[in-house]
Design an enzyme around this catalytic site. Structure first.
Site, PDB file in Angstrom:
ATOM      1  N   LYS A 115     -34.209  -1.331 -52.791  1.00  0.00           N
ATOM      2  CA  LYS A 115     -33.589  -1.346 -54.120  1.00  0.00           C
ATOM      3  C   LYS A 115     -34.425  -0.559 -55.131  1.00  0.00           C
ATOM      4  CE  LYS A 115     -29.920  -3.659 -53.019  1.00  0.00           C
ATOM      5  NZ  LYS A 115     -28.595  -3.043 -53.087  1.00  0.00           N
ATOM      6  N   SER A 144     -30.679  -3.658 -57.823  1.00  0.00           N
ATOM      7  CA  SER A 144     -30.903  -5.094 -58.001  1.00  0.00           C
ATOM      8  C   SER A 144     -32.079  -5.272 -58.953  1.00  0.00           C
ATOM      9  CB  SER A 144     -31.230  -5.759 -56.660  1.00  0.00           C
ATOM     10  OG  SER A 144     -31.639  -7.098 -56.865  1.00  0.00           O
ATOM     11  N   TYR A 147     -35.805  -5.318 -48.497  1.00  0.00           N
ATOM     12  CA  TYR A 147     -34.733  -5.302 -49.509  1.00  0.00           C
ATOM     13  C   TYR A 147     -35.279  -4.784 -50.843  1.00  0.00           C
ATOM     14  CZ  TYR A 147     -30.903  -7.071 -52.438  1.00  0.00           C
ATOM     15  OH  TYR A 147     -29.849  -7.178 -53.322  1.00  0.00           O
TER      16      TYR A 147
END
Ligand code: NAP
Length: 252
Positions: free
Chosen positions: A161, A143, A157
């Site tokens: 990533k 991402s 998160y």
């Protein structure tokens, strides 16, 4: 330049909806047999049945990518059914939202387990198959968040990533002598169920659109096109890269 994956087998995790579904459908449309993984069995079966109804070949394998035993069973079943795995797309991911000070250890660990450990477990299990074949391509869906642009209230998160990008580079170096290329794709904001809530807020939408030079959000198919290109012979000299698919939100 149209990619042809006839005779190849692609395993796509988290393919029951969103970006993974678009990747699975794109591979099937380009001639590959597709293993549709998702933790949600009904979603995986829906996508696999759609591919078969359209004349393609697909197998739904509903397993949790964060579970070592389940991943081993999934890869064994895939090889028993289809004989080989040429492409692995580590796409399954979760994005729980909470301020850092309110983030539970469980939420932190589960996010890392699905996003990062799941990528490791699937790459290790499928990597063993690809070593024997002497060929393969792996794509890890990272991402722009974490890698380049922090996403508020999503520390786990972002960490997962960023970890995927580091993992991709190491894995690419280790696997290259065995004929296996490994790359990461870093989507920007894509229209999927994961972003549905934020997209319903006009203020957030305006800010997003102001920051995206091409003037629109991404579609799952935008990510799928890049994944197919990177897995094709046209990208045979590309490995260890993290490619942004974000309408120009991140530059350089
Ligand atoms: P999505 O719509 O939420 O789809 C993700 C799918 O993965 C869901 O079907 C989900 O099942 C499944 N899944 C969750 N945990 C799993 C597990 N442990 N094992 C197997 N499958 C599991 O997400 P998306 O937007 O398509 O995102 C796909 C990937 O792109 C993710 O890695 C995400 O981080 C990344 N990404 C997305 C965006 C974006 O803007 N959408 C941007 C950058 C990166 P359940 O629904 O049952 O949980």
């Amino acid at each position: 330049m149209r990619e042809d994956f006839g005779g190849q087998v692609a395993l796509v995790t988290g393919a029951g909806r969103g970006i993974g579904e678009a990747i699975a459908i794109a591979f099937a449309g380009a001639g590959a047999a597709v293993i549709v993984n998702d933790i949600n069995g009904r979603a995986a079966r829906r996508v696999a049945e759609g591919i078969v109804a359209g004349g393609g070949q697909a197998l739904a394998l509903p397993f949790d990518v964060a579970n070592e035993t389940a991943v081993g069973a999934m890869v064994q079943m895939a090889v028993e059914e289809l004989g080989q795995i040429d492409i692995l797309v580590n796409n399954a991911g979760i994005e729980p939202k909470s301020p850092l000070l309110e983030t539970s250890l469980y939420a932190w660990e589960r996010t890392l387990a699905v996003n990062l450990t799941g990528t490791f477990l699937c790459s290790r299990a499928v990597g063993r198959v690809m070593y024997e074949q002497g060929r393969g391509a792996i794509i890890n869906i990272a991402s722009i968040a974490g890698h380049r642009i922090p996403l508020p209230d999503r520390a786990a998160y972002c960490a997962s990533k960023a970890g995927i990008v580091g993992f991709t580079r190491e894995c690419a170096r280790e696997f290259a002598p065995h004929g296996i290329r490994v790359n990461a794709v870093c989507p920007g904001v894509i229209e999927t169920p994961m972003t549905a809530e934020a997209r319903s807020d006009p203020k957030i939408m305006r800010k997003w659109l102001d920051d995206i030079p091409v003037g629109r959000l991404g579609r799952p198919e935008d990510v799928a096109s890049m994944v197919l290109f990177l897995c094709s012979g046209n990208a045979g000299y590309v490995t260890g890269q993290a490619i942004h698919v974000d309408g120009g939100k991140v530059m350089a």
